[in-house]
Scaffold this active site. Structure first.
Site, mmCIF file in Angstrom:
data_model
loop_
_atom_site.group_PDB
_atom_site.id
_atom_site.type_symbol
_atom_site.label_atom_id
_atom_site.label_comp_id
_atom_site.label_asym_id
_atom_site.label_seq_id
_atom_site.Cartn_x
_atom_site.Cartn_y
_atom_site.Cartn_z
ATOM 1 N N GLN A 195 2.880 -4.743 -18.115
ATOM 2 C CA GLN A 195 3.525 -4.341 -19.364
ATOM 3 C C GLN A 195 4.266 -3.014 -19.198
ATOM 4 O OE1 GLN A 195 0.523 -4.162 -22.428
ATOM 5 N NE2 GLN A 195 0.923 -6.256 -23.051
ATOM 6 N N ARG A 218 -5.677 -10.982 -17.572
ATOM 7 C CA ARG A 218 -6.298 -11.678 -18.703
ATOM 8 C C ARG A 218 -6.687 -13.075 -18.266
ATOM 9 N NH1 ARG A 218 -2.286 -9.510 -23.609
ATOM 10 N NH2 ARG A 218 -2.693 -7.303 -23.195
ATOM 11 N N HIS A 225 0.497 2.202 -30.241
ATOM 12 C CA HIS A 225 0.526 1.382 -29.034
ATOM 13 C C HIS A 225 1.880 0.650 -29.034
ATOM 14 C CE1 HIS A 225 -4.088 1.205 -28.957
ATOM 15 N NE2 HIS A 225 -3.819 1.625 -30.188
ATOM 16 N N ASP A 230 4.051 -0.461 -20.896
ATOM 17 C CA ASP A 230 3.136 0.018 -21.921
ATOM 18 C C ASP A 230 3.329 1.509 -22.205
ATOM 19 O OD1 ASP A 230 1.196 -0.450 -23.736
ATOM 20 O OD2 ASP A 230 -0.395 -0.874 -22.295
ATOM 21 N N CYS A 283 -4.819 0.839 -23.170
ATOM 22 C CA CYS A 283 -5.180 1.865 -24.159
ATOM 23 C C CYS A 283 -6.474 2.625 -23.843
ATOM 24 C CB CYS A 283 -5.204 1.291 -25.564
ATOM 25 S SG CYS A 283 -5.575 -0.429 -25.721
ATOM 26 N N HIS A 317 1.611 4.781 -25.073
ATOM 27 C CA HIS A 317 0.803 5.189 -26.229
ATOM 28 C C HIS A 317 1.261 6.562 -26.672
ATOM 29 C CE1 HIS A 317 -1.694 2.049 -24.376
ATOM 30 N NE2 HIS A 317 -2.048 1.794 -25.614
ATOM 31 N N LYS A 322 0.674 -4.057 -37.164
ATOM 32 C CA LYS A 322 1.559 -4.103 -36.002
ATOM 33 C C LYS A 322 2.874 -4.766 -36.357
ATOM 34 C CE LYS A 322 -0.304 -8.472 -34.202
ATOM 35 N NZ LYS A 322 -0.646 -9.234 -32.989
#
Length: 626
Positions: free
Chosen positions: A380, A362, A509, A382, A333, A384, A463
Site C-alpha cells: 500500500q 492478508r 489513515h 500507506d 497503523c 498516517h 471513512k
C-alpha cells in the site's frame, strides 16, 4: 389502510393489501407490467403485504435499466437455473442462488463433476422453461414445516439455512420447483426476454474452505435481447483487457502456485511499479510527508492493543516464536502508532505525516483470489497523519485534493462513498458526529460526488472509500481515507498543548493507490495494456532491417538514452518484428535500414501513424509525451 405514492398522493386499499393490489387499484396495465415494489430504499415482493402509511414505488417491465428491476428479474432467472439443473441432473443438491451485480449465480453439489460444455445444455433447458412459461407463488411457512419439507427432499443445505434463518420463512414455487427464499420475484417469467449462462467456478459452502466445495454456475438476464447483446460486447471488451492475460502477454508479472495470491514481478512490470513509486515519493515530499519503515511481524499483544485482534484475526497470517503468538501485519497503523509514541510530542510538531509503502499480508481465501485485484501480498501507499482536532478539516481536505490530482494523472474519474458509524463502533456519538462531518465537508469542498454508506465505517472511525471509473465505465474501489480517535487512545498517544497539558490525538489513515498491485491491475485494464508513453515499460523499439544495420540501431538507442529503448535484432522478418511490437503495445517503433539516418528516421507510432523525423524532431516530440 392508505399507502403513499411517489407523487405524495395517497391510495386507499383494503387491510393487508399487497403491492400487486396497489398496482391493480391504479390500473390493470400497471398490474400486468409490475415487477417489484420499492419502499424507503428497500425492495419488496409484489405479493408481500403493505403497511399503513407505507411509501411505495411500483417498478415495471419498462424500468429496464433500474438496478432493482434487474435484481428481481435475475433473482427469478436464478431459480429457473436451479429448476433446470434439478431436471437435467437428478440427485443434485442445491445451495444458494442470489442475484449479483451484472447477473446471478446458483451453487450446486453435483453427483458427478460438470464442465463448461454443460452450460449450453442447461441454458437450452431454461429456454424451454421460458417457452412453457412459469409463474411464482409465495408462501409463508413455519421453520418446522420448512425443515420437514427439505429433509424429505434430501436438501441438506436448505435444512441448514432453515436452522439459521431469522424472521419469517418463505417458499417460492415455479412449476415443480420449490425453493427457500426471501424473494422478491417476478409475477411470471414473461419479462425475461434474454438469458445467458456465462461460466463455472468452484465455491465453498458459506465461503468456508473447510466446507464442501460446490459448483457455481454464473449467468445474466435482461428485459431485452439488445441489452444482453450490449452486455456481452462489454464483457468481450473486458476479457480483452483482462490484466491477468495482458500481464503475461506484456511480460509484466505472473503468479505461481508456490505462493498463491502473490505476484512475481518481471523487469517490465517493475518499470510501471517504479514510476508509481516516483510519483508517490515526489508528491508526498511536496506535501510534507516523512518516510518511515516499520517491522512486518509483531507480537499478538500489539494487534490486541490496536483492536485488530480479534476483529481481523482470521485475515492475518499467524506464527509462534519463542513460545509466543505473533502475526504478520495486514496494515501499517500499529507500527506507526509505536513510532509516534516513541517520545513526547509537542503541538508545535503537528501535524506529523508518516508514509510507508510497506508489504502487507492478508490471508484471503483461495477462492476469492483474483489476479492483482485480490491478493495475499500487497504493498500500500500507506500514510498516517497525526493531528489535533482543529487540524482535521485541513488535513482531510488536502488528502482528497491529493487523491483527485493523482487519479487525473491517469485519466480516471473519482467518486466516493462516505461510510458512517457501524453498530460495533468505538467512541461516543459526539466524536462520530464531528468526524463524519469533517469527511463530508472535504468531499464537498473538492466537488467529488459521493454516496452515503450508512453503518459501513470502520469500528474506530468513519471513512471515505474512493472509487474510480475505468475506460469501460466499471467502478473500482481503490483509495481510502479514515478518521480515527480510538487507535491513538488505545496506544496511549497524546500531545503536549500550549498549556503544557496532554491532549487527545486524532489520526487519519489513508492510502490513495490502495495497493500498488490493485492499482496496476486496474491501469492495465483501463489502458488495455496500451500505456501512455510516459508509463510504458518500453517506450521505443528500434528494428534494424538487416545485420549490417545493428550497430547504427544501437547507436540510435544510445542517443535516445533518456527514454526506455530496446533494439530488436532477432533473426525474424521486419514485418514480424513490427507485428510483435504492436502486440506488445510499444508506443514508438523505429525501423532502421539503408535509407535511415539521424536526419531521416522512419517512425511508427502505436495505432499505425507513420512519419519521417529527424532525431532532434523525434526527441522533441517524445519529450512532449513524457
Amino acid at each position: 389502510m392508505k399507502v403513499v405514492l411517489p407523487d405524495s398522493s395517497e391510495l386507499e386499499l383494503a387491510d393487508a393489501a399487497t403491492g400487486l393490489d396497489a398496482a391493480e387499484a391504479i390500473g390493470p396495465k400497471l398490474a400486468e407490467q409490475a415487477v417489484l415494489v420499492r419502499s424507503n430504499g428497500r425492495v419488496q415482493d409484489l405479493r408481500a403485504p403493505l403497511e399503513e402509511g407505507q411509501q411505495i414505488q411500483i417498478l415495471t417491465t419498462r424500468d429496464t435499466q433500474d438496478p432493482d428491476a434487474l435484481y428481481v428479474l435475475r433473482h427469478s432467472a436464478a431459480h429457473l437455473l436451479a429448476e433446470a439443473v434439478r431436471r437435467l441432473y437428478p440427485g443434485t443438491k442445491i445451495a444458494i442462488g442470489p442475484p449479483i451485480e451484472n447477473g446471478f449465480y446458483y451453487d450446486f453439489e453435483f453427483q458427478e463433476p460438470i464442465g463448461e460444455d454443460a452450460l449450453e445444455r442447461i441454458e437450452e433447458e431454461i429456454k424451454r422453461e421460458l417457452a412453457e412459461g412459469r409463474s411464482w407463488s409465495r408462501e409463508v411457512v413455519s421453520a418446522e414445516e420448512a425443515k420437514r419439507y427439505f429433509e424429505a427432499e434430501g436438501e441438506a443445505y436448505k435444512v441448514e439455512l432453515v436452522d439459521t434463518a431469522e424472521g419469517p420463512i418463505t417458499f417460492y414455487t415455479q412449476g415443480e420447483f420449490t425453493d427457500l427464499c426471501r424473494g422478491p420475484h417476478l409475477q411470471d417469467s414473461k419479462p425475461i426476454k434474454a438469458l445467458k449462462l456465462t461460466g463455472l467456478a468452484g465455491a465453498y459452502w458459506r465461503g468456508d474452505e473447510k466446507n464442501q466445495q460446490l459448483t457455481r454456475i454464473y449467468g445474466t438476464a435482461f428485459y431485452s435481447q439488445d441489452d444482453l447483446d450490449a452486455y456481452l460486447e462489454r464483457l468481450e471488451q473486458a476479457r480483452a483487457r483482462d490484466h491477468r492475460r495482458l500481464g503475461v502477454q506484456l511480460d509484466l508479472f505472473h503468479f505461481s502456485e508456490r505462493s498463491p495470491g502473490s505476484a512475481l514481478w518481471h523487469p517490465k512490470g517493475m518499470v510501471i511499479w517504479d514510476e508509481l513509486e516516483k510519483i508517490r515519493r515526489r508528491e508526498n515530499q511536496k506535501r510534507g510527508y516523512l518516510e518511515v519503515q516499520t517491522p512486518i511481524i509483531y507480537d499478538a499483544d500489539t494487534f490486541y492493543t490496536s483492536g485488530h485482534f480479534p476483529k481481523y484475526e482470521d485475515l492475518m497470517f499467524k506464527l509462534e516464536v519463542d513460545e509466543r503468538p505473533w502475526a504478520m501485519k495486514a496494515m501499517n497503523c500499529p507500527g506507526h502508532m509505536l513510532l509516534f509514541g516513541s517520545r513526547i510530542r509537542s503541538y508545535r510538531e503537528l501535524p506529523v505525516r508518516f508514509a510507508e509503502p510497506a508489504p502487507l499480508h492478508r490471508n484471503e481465501l483461495t477462492g476469492t483470489l483474483h489476479g492483482l485485484l485480490r491478493v495475499r501480498k500487497m504493498q500500500q501507499d500507506d500514510a498516517h497523519i497525526f493531528c489535533t482536532e482543529e487540524q482535521i478539516q485541513d488535513e482531510i481536505t488536502a488528502i482528497v485534493e491529493y487523491a483527485r490530482y493523482l487519479y487525473e494523472l491517469f485519466d480516471l474519474k473519482a467518486s466516493a462513498e462516505l461510510s458512517t458509524r457501524p453498530d460495533n463502533k468505538l467512541g461516543t456519538d459526539e466524536q462520530w458526529n464531528m468526524t463524519e462531518a469533517a469527511l463530508e465537508q472535504a468531499l464537498k469542498l473538492n466537488e467529488i460526488p459521493y454516496e452515503i454508506a450508512a453503518g459501513e465505517g470502520a469500528f474506530y472511525g468513519p471513512k471515505i472509500d474512493l472509487h474510480m471509473e475505468d475506460a469501460l465505465g466499471r467502478s473500482w474501489q481503490i483509495g481510502t481515507i479514515q478518521l480515527d480517535s480510538q487507535m491513538p487512545s488505545r496506544f496511549g498517544l497524546t500531545y503536549m498543548g500550549p498549556d503544557n497539558q496532554e491532549h487527545p490525538l486524532y489520526v487519519v489513515h489513508r492510502a490513495l493507490y490502495g495497493s500498488f498491485e490493485r492499482f496496476i491491475g486496474i491501469l492495465v485494464e483501463h489502458y488495455a495494456g496500451a500505456f501512455p508513453f510516459w508509463l510504458a515499460p518500453v517506450q521505443i523499439r528500434v528494428i534494424p532491417v538487416g545485420e549490417g544495420h545493428r550497430t547504427a540501431a544501437h547507436e540510435l538507442a544510445e542517443n535516445l538514452g533518456e527514454f526506455r529503448v530496446e533494439v530488436d535484432e532477432r533473426d525474424e522478418t521486419v514485418g514480424k518484428r513490427i507485428r510483435d511490437a504492436e502486440v506488445e503495445k510499444i508506443p514508438v517503433t523505429i525501423v532502421y535500414g539503408d535509407k535511415e539516418s539521424d536526419e531521416s528516421l522512419a517512425v511508427r507510432e502505436r495505432g499505425g501513424e507513420q512519419s519521417t523525423r529527424t532525431l532532434d524532431e523525434l526527441r522533441s516530440h517524445l519529450s512532449s509525451l513524457s
